[in-house]
Design a protein around this motif. Sequence first.
Motif, PDB file in Angstrom:
ATOM      1  N   THR A 120       0.813  -1.219   0.000  1.00  0.00           N
ATOM      2  CA  THR A 120       0.000   0.000   0.000  1.00  0.00           C
ATOM      3  C   THR A 120       0.841   1.261   0.000  1.00  0.00           C
ATOM      4  O   THR A 120       0.587   2.190  -0.780  1.00  0.00           O
ATOM      5  N   GLU A 121       1.826   1.321   0.873  1.00  0.00           N
ATOM      6  CA  GLU A 121       2.617   2.545   1.026  1.00  0.00           C
ATOM      7  C   GLU A 121       3.403   2.888  -0.235  1.00  0.00           C
ATOM      8  O   GLU A 121       3.434   4.044  -0.662  1.00  0.00           O
ATOM      9  N   LYS A 122       4.031   1.905  -0.830  1.00  0.00           N
ATOM     10  CA  LYS A 122       4.814   2.177  -2.036  1.00  0.00           C
ATOM     11  C   LYS A 122       3.911   2.615  -3.180  1.00  0.00           C
ATOM     12  O   LYS A 122       4.280   3.494  -3.974  1.00  0.00           O
ATOM     13  N   PHE A 123       2.741   2.002  -3.271  1.00  0.00           N
ATOM     14  CA  PHE A 123       1.816   2.410  -4.320  1.00  0.00           C
ATOM     15  C   PHE A 123       1.370   3.852  -4.115  1.00  0.00           C
ATOM     16  O   PHE A 123       1.372   4.660  -5.054  1.00  0.00           O
ATOM     17  N   LEU A 124       0.975   4.196  -2.894  1.00  0.00           N
ATOM     18  CA  LEU A 124       0.494   5.554  -2.637  1.00  0.00           C
ATOM     19  C   LEU A 124       1.582   6.587  -2.879  1.00  0.00           C
ATOM     20  O   LEU A 124       1.316   7.657  -3.436  1.00  0.00           O
ATOM     21  N   LEU A 125       2.807   6.294  -2.483  1.00  0.00           N
ATOM     22  CA  LEU A 125       3.900   7.232  -2.717  1.00  0.00           C
ATOM     23  C   LEU A 125       4.091   7.473  -4.206  1.00  0.00           C
ATOM     24  O   LEU A 125       4.221   8.615  -4.659  1.00  0.00           O
ATOM     25  N   ALA A 126       4.076   6.392  -4.988  1.00  0.00           N
ATOM     26  CA  ALA A 126       4.247   6.529  -6.438  1.00  0.00           C
ATOM     27  C   ALA A 126       3.087   7.300  -7.056  1.00  0.00           C
ATOM     28  O   ALA A 126       3.292   8.184  -7.900  1.00  0.00           O
ATOM     29  N   PHE A 127       1.864   6.971  -6.630  1.00  0.00           N
ATOM     30  CA  PHE A 127       0.709   7.641  -7.220  1.00  0.00           C
ATOM     31  C   PHE A 127       0.668   9.116  -6.829  1.00  0.00           C
ATOM     32  O   PHE A 127       0.296   9.968  -7.638  1.00  0.00           O
ATOM     33  N   SER A 128       1.043   9.430  -5.598  1.00  0.00           N
ATOM     34  CA  SER A 128       1.003  10.823  -5.142  1.00  0.00           C
ATOM     35  C   SER A 128       1.941  11.702  -5.962  1.00  0.00           C
ATOM     36  O   SER A 128       1.698  12.897  -6.141  1.00  0.00           O
ATOM     37  N   LYS A 129       3.010  11.102  -6.496  1.00  0.00           N
ATOM     38  CA  LYS A 129       3.938  11.872  -7.326  1.00  0.00           C
ATOM     39  C   LYS A 129       3.313  12.272  -8.659  1.00  0.00           C
ATOM     40  O   LYS A 129       3.784  13.200  -9.318  1.00  0.00           O
ATOM     41  N   THR A 130       2.259  11.579  -9.068  1.00  0.00           N
ATOM     42  CA  THR A 130       1.579  11.936 -10.315  1.00  0.00           C
ATOM     43  C   THR A 130       0.485  12.979 -10.080  1.00  0.00           C
ATOM     44  O   THR A 130      -0.129  13.459 -11.030  1.00  0.00           O
ATOM     45  N   VAL A 131       0.239  13.311  -8.816  1.00  0.00           N
ATOM     46  CA  VAL A 131      -0.880  14.196  -8.474  1.00  0.00           C
ATOM     47  C   VAL A 131      -0.431  15.491  -7.793  1.00  0.00           C
ATOM     48  O   VAL A 131      -0.897  16.577  -8.151  1.00  0.00           O
ATOM     49  N   CYS A 132       0.452  15.383  -6.833  1.00  0.00           N
ATOM     50  CA  CYS A 132       0.837  16.542  -6.013  1.00  0.00           C
ATOM     51  C   CYS A 132       2.027  17.291  -6.618  1.00  0.00           C
ATOM     52  O   CYS A 132       3.056  16.695  -6.926  1.00  0.00           O
ATOM     53  N   GLY A 133       1.854  18.592  -6.800  1.00  0.00           N
ATOM     54  CA  GLY A 133       2.939  19.442  -7.283  1.00  0.00           C
ATOM     55  C   GLY A 133       3.336  19.194  -8.711  1.00  0.00           C
ATOM     56  O   GLY A 133       4.504  19.322  -9.081  1.00  0.00           O
ATOM     57  N   ILE A 134       2.366  18.842  -9.573  1.00  0.00           N
ATOM     58  CA  ILE A 134       2.679  18.575 -10.982  1.00  0.00           C
ATOM     59  C   ILE A 134       2.175  19.709 -11.877  1.00  0.00           C
ATOM     60  O   ILE A 134       1.502  20.637 -11.424  1.00  0.00           O
ATOM     61  N   SER A 135       2.505  19.626 -13.157  1.00  0.00           N
ATOM     62  CA  SER A 135       2.131  20.666 -14.115  1.00  0.00           C
ATOM     63  C   SER A 135       0.961  20.210 -14.984  1.00  0.00           C
ATOM     64  O   SER A 135       0.597  19.039 -15.011  1.00  0.00           O
ATOM     65  N   PHE A 136       0.410  21.165 -15.710  1.00  0.00           N
ATOM     66  CA  PHE A 136      -0.671  20.890 -16.646  1.00  0.00           C
ATOM     67  C   PHE A 136      -0.216  21.307 -18.038  1.00  0.00           C
ATOM     68  O   PHE A 136       0.529  22.280 -18.187  1.00  0.00           O
TER      69      PHE A 136
END
Length: 211
Positions: A120-136
């Motif tokens: 769970t933790e590794k998945f959430l960390l990876a997924f959060s990198k695609t959501v938090c502090g990213i560009s459009f």
Amino acid sequence: RMEASRPVSRERKLAALTGFEESKGVEISEDLEAVIQEIAISGCSTYDWPQLQILLRCKLSKVVDEFRKNDKKTIEVDGEGFAVRYDRVLEFMKGFKEPPFTLQRMCELLYEPKRYYKNTEKFLLAFSKTVCGISFPSQMTTEEKDKKTDKNFSKSNGTINEEKEAKIKPQEVVMKPKESCSSSSDIVNNTSQKEGPKNEDSAQMQIETQS
């Protein structure tokens, strides 16, 4: 490499998205899974973003629930528990007014989460990198888009871009005399300082230590 499942017509996918939005996201059908898979493979989306956003948030919830059935172990990262970090990711996704540049990677992780991560933790960390502090896409220059595309391509294939690594300029590598080398740390690659925020490395180290 991800392979496409049985073909589903665009009309069915559009109808499934509309029905999913109207039903407040009860069940994710095979047609909706096909929408996520299509974007994971192609990297492109021509679907209505508000509808797609609802689907992706619901899919994330189901993926996390599935992970936690067999892996309830979580840790604190920078003083924050799993629930706090997970809720933040959902809120960020809810606030997006357009698809983020990381949409393809988001869909890859959601469509085949256990292909890439086992807890769970590794998945959430990876997924959060695609959501938090990213560009459009609408906020980026052409040069920035090219750099992001290359970076995401390397990540999504789970490999290092060897061609680019081979192009590191000689002056960027400082080597000590051979007789004085005692470990690999004697070779310092200055480009490694650009790999990302320290807090992400710290979070990854904490998760790997606990897992």
